[in-house]
Design a protein around this motif. Structure first.
Motif, short mmCIF file in Angstrom:
data_model
loop_
_atom_site.label_atom_id
_atom_site.label_comp_id
_atom_site.label_asym_id
_atom_site.label_seq_id
_atom_site.Cartn_x
_atom_site.Cartn_y
_atom_site.Cartn_z
N ALA A 234 -8.52 2.54 1.68
CA ALA A 234 -8.82 3.43 0.56
C ALA A 234 -10.26 3.91 0.71
N THR B 295 -3.91 8.39 -7.89
CA THR B 295 -3.61 9.40 -6.89
C THR B 295 -2.54 10.32 -7.41
N CYS C 192 0.41 5.92 -6.15
CA CYS C 192 -0.58 4.88 -6.37
C CYS C 192 -1.47 5.23 -7.55
N TYR D 285 -4.13 -1.07 5.75
CA TYR D 285 -4.12 0.02 4.79
C TYR D 285 -5.50 0.14 4.17
N ASN E 146 -10.73 6.95 -6.10
CA ASN E 146 -10.27 6.80 -4.72
C ASN E 146 -9.83 8.17 -4.21
N PRO F 182 0.82 -1.19 0.00
CA PRO F 182 0.00 0.00 0.00
C PRO F 182 0.85 1.24 0.00
N CYS G 211 -8.61 8.98 -1.26
CA CYS G 211 -7.34 8.95 -0.54
C CYS G 211 -6.98 7.51 -0.21
N TYR G 212 -5.70 7.33 0.09
CA TYR G 212 -5.18 6.07 0.62
C TYR G 212 -4.53 6.37 1.97
N TYR G 213 -4.46 5.37 2.83
CA TYR G 213 -3.81 5.58 4.12
C TYR G 213 -3.35 4.23 4.69
N THR G 214 -2.49 4.31 5.71
CA THR G 214 -2.12 3.14 6.49
C THR G 214 -2.41 3.45 7.95
#
Length: 543
Positions: free
Chosen positions: A290, A22, A19, A288, A363, A11, A365-368
Motif C-alpha cells: 500500500a 479505495t 478495499c 502485497y 492510501n 489484500p 493505491c494497493y497492489y500485489t
C-alpha cells in the motif's frame, strides 16, 4: 511458483475485492464525474446537468446504512435516504427490491451471516456453488433479494450499507461498475474506527451511537459519502462544514491547508508465507503493498503526480487498485493481473498517479506482486521422544534481502500442552527467551543475521501438567506445529518499489518538502514442522 494464502485478511487480489479507502480502477473512474453538490436526483456534473442512464453522470450514493448488534440482537444505528431510494426504484425498474424495516433487515442479515441458532443447511445460502470473494452479500428479504449489501462483522457488531445501483439488477452488473461500493465500505470502516474504542464500555457505546446520527449528516449528507474519517468530524451542529462552494474543489477535500507545502509518502509491503520443507507440498508466499500519502498543499484542487519506480530486476506490481482521487491512469497498469501467471500483460512501470489529494492521510493505491523467493527460508523439525520434544530450527536470510532489521524474531508456540518445565537449548546466534505463560519460545535474532546469513536452534523441551490457562489449538495437535516469524526491514521493499522524490510533481507555488520512506513487514509468516502433517489450504492461482 507462489500462491496466495487463505489464512488471515486478504489484500486486493485476483478478483480485486474492494478495499477500505479505495474505489474502482481509474480506467472506470474516468466515467464517473466529480460531484460537488448533494445526491439529489438532478446533480451537477462536469458536462452539465445529470441525465438518467448516462454512464458519465453516475454518482456514489447509499440507500441505507446500519450498525447492528447480534450479541444481544438490536439495531444500534440506522439511516435511510428516501431520495436515493426513489432514484433506485426508478432506475432498477421491475427488479427493484425495497429496503425492509430495520427489524426485518436485522433478522435477514443474521441469517445471511449464519449468526442464528438454526445452523441447518439452506440451499440458496449454503450451497457449495456459492463462494463469497468479498464483503458484498445478497440478503433475502420479504420482497426478494436485496443486493448489493456491503456488510462485515467485528466485535459483536455488524456494519452494513446498501449502495445505489443505477442499472437493472438482473442480470447483476459487475461490482467494479458500481461506484457506491468502495465509498460505502470506506464509510463503514470510518464508523468502525469511531465506534470500536468504546466497545468495552456500554455507556460510551450508547453515547457514540447517538452522536453518530449527527456525524453522519456531515459525512454522508443525502446519501453521498463526502468524508469517511468519522473521528475527525465534530458532533456539534455549529461546526458542520459547508460543502465547498469553489466549483474546482472536489468533495473529498473537506478543508484547505495553509502553510508550507509538504508531501509524505510511505510504501508498506507485507509478505505472507507458508513453508513446509516437503517435496510433495509447494511452499507459498505473496507480497502485497500500500502507498500511503499525506499531502499538505494549499489550494482548492492542487494537482500532484507521484511515480512509483522499480529497479531493473524488480518484481512487477499487479492487481493495482487506486484511490478515487486519481484523475487518470495508464490502462496497462490496471490490466496487469496475477490471476493468470502466464498472461503477457505484465506491466513493469513506471507507475504514474496524477491525483487531487484529500485533506487527510490516505492510501493512494494497493497492489500485489509475485516475487521469486521469500525473504527468509526456514526448516522446522519437531520430534516427540517419550516425555519430551526435540526441536531443530534452521533459518537463512536470502542474499538479495537487506540485512538490517528493526526487529527479527521467531516464536515457537506449544499448544495443547502444559507449561514448559525443562528446557535445554543451543543457539548459533541471538538469544532464546521464554514467554511469561511458559508456552512460547521467543528466539530473538536481533537487527542483523551473521555474515553466513544462517542461524540455527536446537533444543529439548519437557512440560508440566496441562492447565486451563494454557493455549489450545484444534489444528496444531500432536507434532503438527509451526514457527512464526516477526520482522520489519526499514527502507526496503521486496519488489524493489520506491518513490523518486525528484519525480514528485506538485503544481503549486513554492518549493514543497518531499519525504519518502518504505518498509517490509512480515504478516502470517509460518514455517511448519516438516516431520508432521500441516494444513495446506490456499487459494489457487486459477479459479
Amino acid at each position: 511458483m507462489s500462491s496466495a494464502l487463505l489464512s488471515g485478511p486478504q489484500p486486493p487480489h485476483r478478483c480485486r475485492p474492494l478495499c477500505p479507502g479505495t474505489a474502482a480502477p481509474a480506467s472506470a473512474l474516468r466515467k464517473w464525474p466529480r460531484v460537488t453538490t448533494g445526491s439529489s436526483p438532478v446533480a451537477s456534473t462536469r458536462h452539465g446537468p445529470a441525465r438518467p442512464g448516462c454512464p458519465r453522470c453516475r454518482v456514489m450514493a447509499l440507500r441505507a446504512l446500519w450498525v447492528l448488534r447480534y450479541e444481544p440482537r438490536a439495531v444500534l444505528f440506522s439511516r435511510r435516504y428516501p431520495t436515493v431510494e426513489a432514484r433506485a426504484e426508478a432506475l432498477n425498474g421491475s427488479t427493484h427490491v425495497a429496503v425492509p424495516p430495520d427489524s426485518d433487515f436485522l433478522k435477514a442479515m443474521l441469517f445471511e451471516l449464519r449468526l442464528t441458532d438454526d445452523q441447518s443447511f439452506v440451499e440458496h445460502r449454503d450451497t457449495c456453488t456459492r463462494i463469497d470473494h468479498s464483503s458484498v452479500h445478497s440478503v433475502r428479504v420479504e420482497g426478494g433479494d436485496l443486493w448489493p449489501v456491503v456488510a462485515f462483522k467485528k466485535s459483536g457488531l455488524i456494519y452494513a450499507c446498501l449502495p445505489l445501483v443505477e442499472d437493472a439488477l438482473e442480470p447483476r452488473p459487475p461490482l467494479l461498475t458500481i461506484p457506491g461500493l468502495s465509498q460505502g465500505l470506506a464509510l463503514l470502516f470510518g464508523i468502525l474506527d469511531y465506534i470500536s474504542p468504546s466497545r468495552k464500555n456500554e455507556a460510551e457505546l450508547s453515547a457514540k451511537a447517538s452522536q453518530l446520527r449527527t456525524l453522519i449528516i456531515q459525512a454522508c449528507p443525502l446519501g453521498t459519502p463526502l468524508n469517511t474519517n468519522i473521528s475527525s468530524l465534530s458532533s456539534s451542529f455549529d461546526d458542520i462544514q459547508v460543502v465547498p462552494t469553489d466549483a474546482k474543489q472536489p468533495a473529498w477535500r473537506s478543508n484547505t491547508y495553509k502553510g508550507k507545502p509538504q508531501v509524505n509518502v510511505c510504501i508498506t509491503e507485507k509478505v505472507k508465507c507458508m513453508q513446509y520443507d516437503k517435496r510433495d507440498v509447494v511452499d507459498m508466499w505473496q507480497v502485497y503493498g500500500a502507498v500511503n500519502c499525506k499531502c499538505d498543499i494549499e489550494g482548492a484542487a492542487p494537482n500532484v503526480t507521484l511515480t512509483l519506480n522499480l529497479p531493473t530486476n524488480g518484481s512487477p506490481l499487479q492487481d493495482i487498485i487506486v484511490h478515487h482521487c486519481v484523475t487518470s491512469v495508464d490502462p496497462a497498469m490496471l490490466m496487469s493481473s496475477s490471476v493468470n501467471p502466464l498472461d503477457d500483460s505484465v506491466y513493469s512501470g513506471p507507475y504514474k498517479f496524477p491525483f487531487i489529494p484529500p485533506s487527510e492521510s490516505f492510501n493512494l493505491c494497493y497492489y500485489t506482486s509475485q516475487v521469486p523467493v521469500p525473504p527468509i527460508l526456514g526448516c522446522y523439525q519437531l520430534i516427540e521422544e517419550g516425555s519430551h520434544l526435540k526441536i531443530t530450527v534452521n533459518l537463512k536470510l536470502h542474499e538479495s534481502i537487506k540485512n538490517s532489521f528493526e526487529y527479527c524474531e521467531a516464536r515457537i508456540p506449544f499448544f495443547n500442552r502444559g507449561p514448559i518445565a525443562h528446557l535445554e537449548y543451543k543457539v548459533s546466534y541471538g538469544q532464546l527467551d521464554l514467554s511469561r505463560e511458559k508456552s512460547i519460545l521467543v528466539w530473538v535474532i536481533g537487527q542483523k543475521f551473521p555474515k553466513s546469513l544462517e542461524v540455527s536452534l536446537t533444543g529439548t523441551v519437557s512440560f508440566g501438567a496441562v492447565g486451563e490457562e494454557h493455549p489450545t489449538d484444534y489444528v496444531c495437535t500432536g507434532n503438527t506445529a509451526y514457527v512464526k516469524m516477526y520482522f520489519r526491514i526499514p527502507d526496503f521493499t521486496l519488489t524493489g518499489c520506491y518513490v523518486d522524490q525528484h519525480s514528485v510533481q506538485i503544481f503549486v507555488p513554492g518549493k514543497p518538502k518531499i519525504t519518502a520512506s518504505r518498509e517490509l513487514i512480515s504478516s502470517d509468516y509460518y514455517i511448519w514442522n516438516s516431520e508432521a502433517s500441516a494444513p495446506t489450504m490456499y487459494k489457487s492461482l486459477y479459479y
